[in-house]
Scaffold this motif. Structure first.
Motif, short mmCIF file in Angstrom:
data_model
loop_
_atom_site.label_atom_id
_atom_site.label_comp_id
_atom_site.label_asym_id
_atom_site.label_seq_id
_atom_site.Cartn_x
_atom_site.Cartn_y
_atom_site.Cartn_z
N SER A 163 55.08 41.03 25.86
CA SER A 163 56.01 40.77 24.79
C SER A 163 56.81 39.57 24.75
N ASP A 164 57.07 39.33 25.91
CA ASP A 164 57.77 37.80 26.18
C ASP A 164 57.06 36.77 26.46
N PHE A 165 55.84 36.82 26.43
CA PHE A 165 54.91 35.58 26.74
C PHE A 165 54.09 35.31 25.64
N GLU A 166 53.51 34.05 25.68
CA GLU A 166 52.45 33.62 24.72
C GLU A 166 51.38 33.67 25.64
N VAL A 167 50.20 34.51 24.81
CA VAL A 167 49.13 34.62 25.58
C VAL A 167 48.14 33.55 25.07
N VAL A 168 47.57 33.07 26.19
CA VAL A 168 46.91 31.77 26.00
C VAL A 168 45.37 31.93 26.05
N ARG A 169 45.24 33.01 26.94
CA ARG A 169 43.80 33.47 27.09
C ARG A 169 43.53 34.83 27.34
N TYR A 170 42.73 35.69 26.68
CA TYR A 170 42.52 37.10 26.78
C TYR A 170 41.21 37.30 26.75
N PHE A 171 40.83 38.09 27.50
CA PHE A 171 39.34 38.13 27.62
C PHE A 171 39.11 39.77 28.12
N GLU A 172 38.25 40.62 27.47
CA GLU A 172 37.82 41.96 27.70
C GLU A 172 36.47 41.96 28.44
N CYS A 173 36.11 42.56 29.70
CA CYS A 173 34.80 42.70 30.11
C CYS A 173 34.59 44.31 30.35
N ASP A 174 33.56 44.51 29.54
CA ASP A 174 33.27 45.80 29.70
C ASP A 174 31.71 46.06 29.85
N GLU A 175 31.23 46.13 30.95
CA GLU A 175 29.72 46.18 31.29
C GLU A 175 29.62 46.64 32.65
N THR A 176 28.26 46.84 32.84
CA THR A 176 27.75 47.55 34.06
C THR A 176 27.37 46.22 34.82
N ALA A 177 27.76 46.04 36.13
CA ALA A 177 27.22 44.89 36.89
C ALA A 177 27.55 44.93 38.52
N LYS A 178 27.07 44.20 39.13
CA LYS A 178 27.28 44.30 40.69
C LYS A 178 28.58 43.94 41.24
N THR A 179 29.13 44.73 42.25
CA THR A 179 30.18 44.23 42.97
C THR A 179 29.99 43.23 43.96
N SER A 180 31.13 42.54 44.65
CA SER A 180 30.59 41.27 45.18
C SER A 180 29.74 41.84 46.60
N LEU A 181 29.86 43.22 46.73
CA LEU A 181 28.91 43.64 47.88
C LEU A 181 27.45 44.11 47.38
N GLY A 182 27.31 43.85 46.03
CA GLY A 182 25.83 44.25 45.66
C GLY A 182 25.62 45.58 45.39
N LYS A 183 26.92 46.45 45.23
CA LYS A 183 26.78 47.76 44.45
C LYS A 183 26.95 47.72 42.80
N MET A 184 26.21 48.53 42.07
CA MET A 184 26.19 48.48 40.75
C MET A 184 27.59 49.57 40.45
N LYS A 185 28.28 48.90 39.23
CA LYS A 185 29.30 49.83 38.87
C LYS A 185 29.68 49.27 37.60
N HIS A 186 30.49 50.15 36.51
CA HIS A 186 30.96 49.81 35.30
C HIS A 186 32.38 49.22 35.56
N TRP A 187 32.49 47.63 34.94
CA TRP A 187 33.60 47.19 34.89
C TRP A 187 34.24 47.09 33.53
N HIS A 188 35.55 47.66 33.65
CA HIS A 188 36.31 47.46 32.39
C HIS A 188 37.66 46.64 32.78
N LEU A 189 37.74 45.44 32.24
CA LEU A 189 38.88 44.68 32.73
C LEU A 189 39.29 43.79 31.67
#
Length: 198
Positions: A163-189
């Motif tokens: 609320s006290d900020f100007e948001v310059v970049r905002y992105f929602e990720c909602d997908e199934t993809a690999k972790t950096s160790l190669g395991k699949m998971k659902h990401w919601h960020l």
């Protein structure tokens, strides 16, 4: 050695070869405060610290994981501009800063103290300073029953933090993809870059 420790060790081994995030570069370029001080929350192996130190920032990095802290102390021990602490989000003493980054780390802040933690982060950012980081959404597969506590937030909860900020970049990720160790998971960020205005 417990499973958690081993997973983090494997993660850090992979992370050491990674460069800093382009988002960190972008956030640093937006810093209009007069403070060239940055805090890296959950600093991992220090790729963003390395970049920021090269840009003339005084950098305070912290991580709760002793392996991460040992790696960063090895990497930056000779750098007077870098201070590394073993700390949690809840206990870290946030210095006044022109830049706070929390790349893929605030997920693991203690949900019972998240409001206070965010209050500390927000008040540490100087007017004109920048926050860049990620928040876990409620549909992430780590949002429930993960091996360590997580702080999943709804979209409206994330937006309310700024609320006290100007948001310059905002992105929602909602997908199934690999972790950096190669395991699949659902990401919601939710990924946010925002400038503090008040």
């Amino acid at each position: 050695m417990d499973e958690n420790t081993e997973i983090w060790r494997q993660y850090y081994k992979k992370a050491l070869s990674r460069s800093h995030l382009k988002r960190t570069e972008f956030a640093a370029s937006l810093n209009a405060s007069n403070l060239k001080i940055a805090t890296d929350c959950g600093c991992g192996t220090g790729s963003d610290i390395h970049y920021l130190e090269q840009q003339g920032y005084q950098v305070h990095g912290f991580d709760i994981n002793p392996d991460s802290v040992a790696i960063c102390r090895d990497r930056f021990g000779a750098k007077s501009q870098v201070e590394i602490s073993e700390s949690s989000f809840e206990s870290f003493d946030y210095p006044k800063a022109g830049l706070v980054i929390a790349n893929s780390s605030l997920f693991f802040a203690d949900p019972n103290f998240f409001e206070a933690t965010w209050g500390n982060i927000k008040s540490s950012i100087e007017i004109g300073g920048v926050f860049a980081g990620d928040f876990m959404g409620t549909r992430d597969s780590w949002a429930k029953n993960h091996r360590s506590p997580t702080t999943p937030l709804s979209e409206s909860e994330v937006k309310a933090l700024f609320s006290d900020f100007e948001v310059v970049r905002y992105f929602e990720c909602d997908e199934t993809a690999k972790t950096s160790l190669g395991k699949m998971k659902h990401w919601h960020l939710y990924s946010v870059v925002a400038i503090k205005r008040a």
